[in-house]
Write an enzyme that holds these catalytic residues in place. Structure first.
Site, PDB file in Angstrom:
ATOM      1  N   HIS A   9       0.839  -1.204   0.000  1.00  0.00           N
ATOM      2  CA  HIS A   9       0.000   0.000   0.000  1.00  0.00           C
ATOM      3  C   HIS A   9       0.874   1.255   0.000  1.00  0.00           C
ATOM      4  CE1 HIS A   9      -2.836   2.949   1.976  1.00  0.00           C
ATOM      5  NE2 HIS A   9      -3.564   2.515   0.975  1.00  0.00           N
ATOM      6  N   ASP A  45      -6.258   1.736  -1.961  1.00  0.00           N
ATOM      7  CA  ASP A  45      -6.941   1.430  -0.703  1.00  0.00           C
ATOM      8  C   ASP A  45      -7.746   0.141  -0.804  1.00  0.00           C
ATOM      9  OD1 ASP A  45      -5.827   3.781   0.223  1.00  0.00           O
ATOM     10  OD2 ASP A  45      -7.729   4.855   0.421  1.00  0.00           O
TER      11      ASP A  45
END
Length: 122
Positions: free
Chosen positions: A47, A89
């Site tokens: 991420h 996300d």
């Protein structure tokens, strides 16, 4: 947006980002260094790398369109940045769900000082 990411994490894992992920391992939460501790921490590392590719975007605060339906997160239309942030996300939240079986409570408030060694490259 961080609050939207929190909702995605809750949707996928049934856990609140704070406290379960905000300080987990070496990469969940702000910053990161060393090697990811486990699969959950690796989700956060990936991420971070995803956000790193979006240097021109306001990754923490841009608000994007998305929906949580029938067990799936779907990113909606928006600016290029909004769509890319949402995808980062979404992928991370799904990764955290897949990693639930190996989640270690011992890494929940892991001190940064224990994150040593060379950082992996994206």
């Amino acid at each position: 947006h961080l609050l939207q990411f929190n909702k995605m994490i809750k949707f996928e894992t049934r856990k609140n980002a704070i406290p379960f992920y905000a300080f987990y391992g070496c990469y969940c939460g702000w910053g990161g260094r060393g090697r990811p501790k486990d699969a959950t921490d690796r989700c956060c590392f990936v991420h971070d790398c995803c956000y790193g590719k979006l240097a021109k975007c306001n990754t923490k605060w841009d608000i994007y369109r998305y929906s949580l339906k029938s067990g799936y997160i779907t990113c909606g239309k928006g600016t290029w940045c909004e769509e890319q942030i949402c995808e980062c996300d979404r992928v991370a939240a799904e990764c955290l769900r897949r990693s639930l079986s190996t989640y270690k409570y011992g890494y929940m408030f892991y001190p940064d000082s224990r994150c040593r060694g060379p950082s992996e490259t994206c």
